[in-house]
Design an enzyme around this catalytic site. Structure first.
Site, PDB file in Angstrom:
ATOM      1  N   SER D 274     -21.172  10.555  50.065  1.00 36.22           N
ATOM      2  CA  SER D 274     -22.377  11.042  49.421  1.00 36.22           C
ATOM      3  C   SER D 274     -23.532  10.781  50.364  1.00 36.22           C
ATOM      4  O   SER D 274     -23.672   9.670  50.881  1.00 36.22           O
ATOM      5  CB  SER D 274     -22.575  10.290  48.103  1.00 36.22           C
ATOM      6  OG  SER D 274     -23.891  10.430  47.654  1.00 36.22           O
ATOM      7  N   LYS D 280     -20.410   5.102  49.088  1.00 37.37           N
ATOM      8  CA  LYS D 280     -19.404   5.591  48.142  1.00 37.37           C
ATOM      9  C   LYS D 280     -18.195   6.187  48.845  1.00 37.37           C
ATOM     10  O   LYS D 280     -18.309   6.807  49.896  1.00 37.37           O
ATOM     11  CB  LYS D 280     -20.025   6.643  47.209  1.00 37.37           C
ATOM     12  CG  LYS D 280     -21.065   6.055  46.272  1.00 37.37           C
ATOM     13  CD  LYS D 280     -21.440   7.041  45.195  1.00 37.37           C
ATOM     14  CE  LYS D 280     -20.321   7.157  44.172  1.00 37.37           C
ATOM     15  NZ  LYS D 280     -20.650   8.107  43.097  1.00 37.37           N
ATOM     16  N   ASN D 282     -15.781   8.391  47.095  1.00 31.24           N
ATOM     17  CA  ASN D 282     -15.348   9.046  45.866  1.00 31.24           C
ATOM     18  C   ASN D 282     -13.885   9.486  45.942  1.00 31.24           C
ATOM     19  O   ASN D 282     -13.517  10.188  46.882  1.00 31.24           O
ATOM     20  CB  ASN D 282     -16.224  10.261  45.584  1.00 31.24           C
ATOM     21  CG  ASN D 282     -17.617   9.852  45.155  1.00 31.24           C
ATOM     22  OD1 ASN D 282     -17.819   8.736  44.695  1.00 31.24           O
ATOM     23  ND2 ASN D 282     -18.582  10.752  45.320  1.00 31.24           N
ATOM     24  N   ARG D 313      10.212  39.848  18.115  1.00 29.94           N
ATOM     25  CA  ARG D 313       9.113  39.762  19.094  1.00 29.94           C
ATOM     26  C   ARG D 313       7.942  39.074  18.421  1.00 29.94           C
ATOM     27  O   ARG D 313       7.518  39.480  17.336  1.00 29.94           O
ATOM     28  CB  ARG D 313       8.681  41.149  19.594  1.00 29.94           C
ATOM     29  CG  ARG D 313       7.642  41.065  20.746  1.00 29.94           C
ATOM     30  CD  ARG D 313       7.747  42.247  21.690  1.00 29.94           C
ATOM     31  NE  ARG D 313       9.144  42.429  22.071  1.00 29.94           N
ATOM     32  CZ  ARG D 313       9.789  43.607  22.075  1.00 29.94           C
ATOM     33  NH1 ARG D 313       9.159  44.696  21.771  1.00 29.94           N
ATOM     34  NH2 ARG D 313      11.068  43.664  22.405  1.00 29.94           N
TER      35      ARG D 313
END
Lengths: 455, 455, 455, 455
Positions: D274, D280, D282, D313
């Site tokens: 980020s 981070k 992620n 059907r």
């Protein structure tokens, strides 16, 4: 548009839920954000136009966005990059102010909210169309006798209008719930990285308010990034409405059976008939609504199952919503359109309703006689007596009425006239007709209220 | 009581949903029906007492009822037989008037409605207990810094109070929705064999009204035997609330991890600790709520899937509700109780929240600095600059602040004091605190409204 | 036994899934563990008997266990406490060796496996019963003409035997899958605290082997405490089988409709008939199977949704299985029993099948004529020609054959005899009969294989 | 390609499930049908080429097909019309033989089977890729100590290799089940209007065989138009595999948490990091697999819920499969690809695993000491003794080992060396390592078997 989108969906709703619309809604949030920030002075006024100019979905390469979203894990990250670059290409200064203080989830969630808000009126319009046609049938057939059927067996008399009134009543409730869920659920999502709007400092509240105003969305007490109950409520309202549409479709399909044939959807060019089997009247619209009612519960369950999301942003649960929620809206819209089509084009065969009532040789009316007798000899004895007569009618292949008028146990309390009166449909349908009237009146009130407020 | 009913359920709610309660609720409907019919003169006044006297669930042989229900296909048929026989044994005349004009579904559906109405207050009380404890935590920790976590990664600062406010806000919405769904859904079902009340003739409306009054249930525009959207709405409200409870439980469980340890449920005698692993603080309450959130979506889906019921009485879809709906109520109640327990006994380790913030050596605050710098040099340049500092901090194992105050690119615009100010938690938490306040105020208003109306 | 357990379940299966059986299965694991440990010398031989003596479910206070399980979070913890105390009361030394090296999950999971293994034969026996009766109908009605129905419209001819052969074929597949899933899934779970059997040191492998042998369970490559795919496969096999049972039930219910009446479940004392509506033949068995098919998908979804369990022991996902898996087994067993009942007691009205074929005045045979004509004039022209004749037959209320033999376009290529031959059911049913034979032969082979291996 | 198809799907699988591929698969069935019919002489040999030439999906107007499918209720009807017209435009005679004796469902079902058969190898290849990388980690980290975690609490020691071996073992089972389900489920559907192939007369069997051979599909005992258990089994196998992938993803996400940080997916350009929060990592791949595991149960439930289809059907149940089954395949493929990506790019921080073990100051090893002591003084006394030491260690902030070696109760039976030996990870991991070896060997055997047979 996928090959089956027209069959299972509804064109206007589909347009609002398309990939194009998804991108545009996200871009609309970015524009409104810049505007709201300009209004409080965080963004120079001159920088808004360049952002607005660049915020047109058709400018962006979908293939590239899809590839980059697959890497980034969501669509907002590459879209913001592309938007920023596009702004920078004409107005480098303005590019600094793209997506300021927002996080991907703000854009994705609020974008979805905008799409849903745009899509729902067309869905509700189909529900209204279905309800209007249902009201017409209920009114016209308020007193048309039809076999009531429980356990798929003919039970006692109802009117076709009463059956349809049940549909109308449920449609009205479903519509009201959906509109209510939408108005409560479709609110602004704006919280920044972890839901504190920290990056906006003292301007956070003003920007939030401005953003909500520009997007014409309500402003919730706090961001809802990790609490998805609002969306889940909306999904549930869609699921319940689809269940009601499936109920109507099931009734229509059952009534259309070759052996029942009390109603059918008028065949149109290309629909419902079969070149190899010309006697068929395939309930195509009903099948579409039933398909939706098979699929919707699983989609609702997915939204609910995704709710326990981790901390300030979910991992999987959130991502699951992106395709599931629009799919559910589209299916519900398709089911509503299909039921509206079926009701609009419904052929009602009153004569067949009447002749089907004769199949049981009058046994369908046995309860009415038993009830009358019970007033004289009590329920158990009355049932036993009528039961004997019914068995005799069946074994001798005669009409029940003819057996009853010969039975001394019966005629001791009921004259032939009284027996006939009890067997006359009209006698037993008064309350059913009152129910029809009550439903029609309630629906009218709903419509009037909507006229006042609009949804 | 089953072995796991206490773990996954709630005792008061369980009592209202027990087999005993099921029988009694059905018998209560029969009594009220006789009373209402006596009031309009269909049933002799003297026949009501014998019916009321016989209508005690404990009089009936459960094994026999179970066996006969398995034959008959529902419980009302044998129960009415047994009741009739019991009445007849003391008062033969009165036995004629048992279940007059009603059908099994009237008794089963209205009985279920009575059970649900009786059970919900205890469920809502647990939600209220959870909300009250949540409100306490939100208030106390309104300004307690904690790592906000997205994608399970520390993101930026929040306060623990803000996280809890999110829980409270969602609980409040969930409670309101459930109470609303209950008040709209829990209405009388009374239609007779096919929904026309034909057997009651001209007395149908009066008996319906009387029955509704006696049972303190609203009277709908028409019977809902084949339209289950009301129950489905209630099921959905339960499902959404359980989702919210699961969300809270997931957060609690994650925060309780050995490596995070910011909160834990205080161990009690017999709960949460392990004799072989004394360091463990098992989040037992959270597990119970999470189990409910795994099960509820499937149960909601079952209710929705059962909605398209055939004609005037469903075949399978209706039967599915009998066990599913009570199970869903019980699970939701158990989840609410568990979350309330967890929140009541929650130990909050503020020091650990603080020390966990240090794990990233200050990088968690990098956004705050980047935002400040962006005001001077634009977002892209600011991010690039801060990114460089962050990488240096990581590679050199230093705190971010120490790297920042040495960086000329940063200090050109920000003094060390300004940098420190941006890195101070307080600076970034104002709006988060405002959100907490807004949620607490909204919850208080909800409570007050409830005080006025009661649910 | 709950009030509805007999209706929706099956008594033998229910007995194996009862709370008593749950406790006993867990106790059986403890006994086998002590025995296996005695065999390798970890537990003194003299200590096994006291443990075995105490391991009787009826000795323990269910209320206390339920209360303590609610605190501890599972049933194994209090049960081991109670067992240990019971052993200690007569043989203090032996009490040291209760549950040695095991963890709660070992006992709970393996206990569940034992219950399922005990319960499945009774379930499969019901499937076999259903299949045997289906085979009888298929054989008897191999050539009984019946309307094939697609979209709930009469389409072209089939035989009733072919329809039933489809049921049989699917039952056979479902049974095979379930037995296969059971044999692969029902294996020993034994891993100790975190799945390493660390507490057993060098004896771990020998104890595992001994435990598996004593319990007659296969020994997997490693413990499966956190991987629930085996149980999920079993749940899926149950779900699919229930889907097939639901399909059969749906066909039965549709064929039993008052307006179709080609088959019905023979009413028994207390089942299927209605005293107020003596003409009804309520398909009670079908309703039970349909209810199961409404509930099973949600239960399967719950098991699947619970699979992503955390690390070495799940939080919620695992707990969800405890009630869901037995419930699913019981519902499937009830559905199988109900379908077996229905097929055993099925009354087949061949005359009605024949007369229902006449409803379309022969249009149901139009495809056969069109196909024959197509050999001469091509498909489009043939369809157009037959379509015209069909419309004339409908508008004039005549039989199709009478219209065809007057149409020059038709008779140019087909003599009246040829037309009649095409309209004769027999001509078109050869391949259908061959399908019936193939299915019966395949089912016979399945049965024989089972005879050899036993399941 | 939709915007999120790359994120949640897998390109090769997506290509086989696209609308283009859907049309082409249906057209391929028509071509094979004409060929098989030419081989038995029903269709002139000269008419096959014109049909084959026209059977190219890119020739047809998608918008028109979508619109006409919306009317007709399925895609086969308009596609056959368009194909017939296209053939007629160049070879009028050949157009008579298009779709001869087949029904829409034959084309739609067999077309889907062809698509699934084409798509599955790419899905299985991703599973194999995931398994291969898992096997590498299991081998490398066979003896790498890591905290075993139950209830999200550190429990006792495991090795990282053992955890991964659990993943590998489940992947191997899931792959085997899916391949097995595919080989049993993906068979020819060919039955004509009602499943009797009546229109083909005596050639029915030969045409069926020829068609199956040309399409390289197995020929079932009878058509399966109304029995969807084969597809449902396949859907279940996909659902279970997705559950396993979700389990792996959940473990990865939990291990990647900032506070745990034992593994993480190496960030790539555009993924996982980020710009505003550079610390981070992620777990994007894990989120994708978790999203699939949230969505798959609902989709499986939809397939199961659709199984009770009407007569020859289905009405709704069949239609629901058309979009749900491909969606489920695509999601499973995306989950497999994501887990494979994550495992391929996994960074394993052995040092952090080790340091995380120190968090509990040695209490994680307490069970090992208690077990050793139990051999001398029995389990209850041993637990009590160790518990006391643990509490002292916690309250005094010391390592458990240091407390133990000072405790007379302990040292009476265990020397400091023995204590240290018990606390050494190696001592407790032997059986865990044996499990790893067993899983690796089993997986190798699976791979070899596949090498022989191929799937």
């Amino acid at each position: 548009m996928s090959l089956y989108e027209r069959l299972f969906g509804e064109p206007t709703v589909a347009a609002h839920l398309s990939d194009d619309a998804r991108l545009q809604a996200m871009l609309d949030v970015e524009v409104a954000l810049a505007e709201a920030q300009a209004a409080v002075g965080i963004v120079p006024a001159s920088c808004v136009d360049p952002i607005r100019d660049a915020a047109r979905a058709d400018r962006y390469d979908r293939g590239a966005l899809a590839r980059e979203a697959a890497l980034a894990g969501n669509l907002a990250i590459p879209l913001v990059h592309h938007l920023t670059r596009a702004v920078a290409s004409t107005h480098p200064d303005a590019s600094r102010y793209v997506h300021l203080g927002a996080t991907s989830q703000d854009i994705i969630d609020t974008g979805l909210v905008l799409q849903l808000k745009a899509a729902l009126p067309a869905l509700l319009a189909q529900v209204d169309r279905a309800a209007t046609h249902a009201a017409g049938h209920a009114r016209r057939h308020r007193s048309t006798p039809q076999a009531g059927r429980t356990w798929l067996q003919q039970a006692t008399l109802i009117t076709f209008g009463l059956k349809v009134a049940g549909w109308l009543d449920a449609l009205d409730r479903g519509r009201r719930h959906l509109a209510g869920a939408a108005s409560q659920s479709l609110v602004l999502q704006f919280g920044g990285a972890s839901g504190t709007l920290a990056a906006l400092g003292a301007d956070a509240a003003a920007v939030s308010r401005g953003l909500a105003e520009r997007l014409q969305l309500a402003l919730p007490a706090m961001p809802w990034h990790a609490h998805r109950d609002r969306l889940a409520h909306l999904a549930c309202a869609l699921g319940v409405l689809t269940g009601t549409l499936g109920k109507i479709a099931r009734d229509l399909a059952l009534l259309s059976q070759t052996e029942v044939a009390e109603v059918y959807e008028a065949p149109r060019e290309g629909r419902g008939s079969s070149s190899t089997m010309p006697h068929k009247r395939n309930p195509v619209s009903a099948a579409v609504a039933l398909a939706a009612s098979v699929r919707a519960p699983g989609l609702v369950a997915s939204v609910l199952a995704g709710m326990p999301q981790e901390h300030e942003r979910g991992l999987g649960g959130w991502h699951a919503e992106w395709e599931v929620v629009p799919e559910l809206v589209l299916l519900t819209a398709g089911a509503a359109r299909s039921v509206a089509d079926a009701l609009e084009n419904l052929v009602v065969d009153v004569a067949r309703m009447s002749s089907n009532l004769a199949i049981t040789k009058g046994l369908i009316h046995s309860e009415a006689v038993a009830v009358e007798l019970a007033r004289h000899i009590g329920k158990p004895a009355a049932h036993a007596l009528v039961d004997t007569c019914c068995r005799r009618a069946v074994s001798e292949g005669r009409l029940l009425v003819n057996v009853l008028v010969e039975d001394a146990g019966v005629t001791r309390f009921l004259t032939p006239d009284a027996i006939n009166a009890r067997l006359l449909p009209e006698a037993s349908l008064r309350q059913g007709e009152a129910f029809v009237d009550a439903v029609l009146a309630a629906w009218k009130r709903s419509e009037e209220r909507r006229g006042e407020h609009d949804t």
